[in-house]
Design a protein around this motif. Sequence first.
Motif, mmCIF file in Angstrom:
data_model
loop_
_atom_site.group_PDB
_atom_site.id
_atom_site.type_symbol
_atom_site.label_atom_id
_atom_site.label_comp_id
_atom_site.label_asym_id
_atom_site.label_seq_id
_atom_site.Cartn_x
_atom_site.Cartn_y
_atom_site.Cartn_z
ATOM 1 N N GLY A 166 31.897 54.610 57.627
ATOM 2 C CA GLY A 166 32.083 54.321 59.043
ATOM 3 C C GLY A 166 30.838 53.712 59.663
ATOM 4 O O GLY A 166 30.916 52.796 60.489
ATOM 5 N N LYS A 167 29.668 54.186 59.266
ATOM 6 C CA LYS A 167 28.415 53.655 59.816
ATOM 7 C C LYS A 167 28.146 52.242 59.313
ATOM 8 O O LYS A 167 27.596 51.419 60.049
ATOM 9 N N GLU A 168 28.528 51.955 58.080
ATOM 10 C CA GLU A 168 28.393 50.578 57.579
ATOM 11 C C GLU A 168 29.309 49.637 58.361
ATOM 12 O O GLU A 168 28.906 48.534 58.734
ATOM 13 N N ILE A 169 30.526 50.087 58.623
ATOM 14 C CA ILE A 169 31.473 49.280 59.414
ATOM 15 C C ILE A 169 30.911 49.036 60.810
ATOM 16 O O ILE A 169 30.934 47.902 61.303
ATOM 17 N N ASP A 170 30.389 50.082 61.432
ATOM 18 C CA ASP A 170 29.821 49.935 62.772
ATOM 19 C C ASP A 170 28.679 48.923 62.780
ATOM 20 O O ASP A 170 28.566 48.110 63.696
ATOM 21 N N GLY B 289 4.341 46.955 50.018
ATOM 22 C CA GLY B 289 4.586 47.709 48.793
ATOM 23 C C GLY B 289 5.807 48.604 48.829
ATOM 24 O O GLY B 289 6.092 49.305 47.868
ATOM 25 N N ASP B 290 6.543 48.608 49.911
ATOM 26 C CA ASP B 290 7.740 49.432 50.053
ATOM 27 C C ASP B 290 8.913 48.495 50.345
ATOM 28 O O ASP B 290 8.872 47.734 51.297
ATOM 29 N N LEU B 291 9.945 48.560 49.540
ATOM 30 C CA LEU B 291 11.090 47.668 49.705
ATOM 31 C C LEU B 291 12.159 48.208 50.650
ATOM 32 O O LEU B 291 13.154 47.540 50.905
ATOM 33 N N THR B 292 11.945 49.403 51.186
ATOM 34 C CA THR B 292 12.921 50.004 52.081
ATOM 35 C C THR B 292 12.897 49.295 53.437
ATOM 36 O O THR B 292 11.867 49.258 54.107
ATOM 37 N N PRO B 293 14.038 48.728 53.854
ATOM 38 C CA PRO B 293 14.083 48.061 55.156
ATOM 39 C C PRO B 293 14.033 49.064 56.300
ATOM 40 O O PRO B 293 14.536 50.187 56.184
ATOM 41 N N GLY C 93 17.852 52.658 56.891
ATOM 42 C CA GLY C 93 17.320 51.970 55.711
ATOM 43 C C GLY C 93 18.311 52.001 54.560
ATOM 44 O O GLY C 93 18.526 50.994 53.877
ATOM 45 N N LEU C 94 18.944 53.140 54.356
ATOM 46 C CA LEU C 94 19.947 53.279 53.299
ATOM 47 C C LEU C 94 21.173 52.419 53.594
ATOM 48 O O LEU C 94 21.698 51.736 52.705
ATOM 49 N N LEU D 4 21.304 49.681 55.370
ATOM 50 C CA LEU D 4 20.938 48.270 55.170
ATOM 51 C C LEU D 4 20.872 47.924 53.687
ATOM 52 O O LEU D 4 21.343 46.853 53.273
ATOM 53 N N GLN D 5 20.297 48.801 52.887
ATOM 54 C CA GLN D 5 20.232 48.549 51.449
ATOM 55 C C GLN D 5 21.624 48.456 50.836
ATOM 56 O O GLN D 5 21.885 47.585 50.006
ATOM 57 N N CYS D 6 22.517 49.343 51.241
ATOM 58 C CA CYS D 6 23.888 49.333 50.715
ATOM 59 C C CYS D 6 24.627 48.058 51.117
ATOM 60 O O CYS D 6 25.292 47.434 50.285
ATOM 61 N N LEU D 7 24.504 47.671 52.380
ATOM 62 C CA LEU D 7 25.187 46.453 52.842
ATOM 63 C C LEU D 7 24.631 45.208 52.151
ATOM 64 O O LEU D 7 25.385 44.289 51.827
#
Length: 118
Positions: free
Chosen positions: A22-26, A44-48, A60-61, A63-66
């Motif tokens: 649901g949060k990805e859809i939003d 040095g950190d790839l986490t957005p 961050g999670l 964004l990485q998933c999308l």
Amino acid sequence: MGNCCGDCGSCAGCARELVLTGKEIDFLKKLGQIPFLPVARNMGDLTPVYLEDGDREEMGLILQCLEKKGLISLDFDKPLRGFDQSAYASYPIRGSMALTERGQKVLEMMEYQGIQGE
């Protein structure tokens, strides 16, 4: 991944099914309304990092998933112009994000089918 032939050049999900939270859809819907949003990260950190909504780690999670699903692009070499970046001042790497062509098609399909987020 179903009957993947491996000829697509990159794996953006060859399966006929795409699973989104649901949060990805939003968030996709937000990018459908605001075409470019800020994104940052530490050296040095790839986490957005996206500071405008919700919990930083959770975003961050998301964004990485999308990005992994091929629905958004994170461009750390293209910062937003005219955007107040003061909230992101502590992050040395700043850029922007947008829907990919696939993300736009998925968003259109969700709107057509009346799929809601959270």
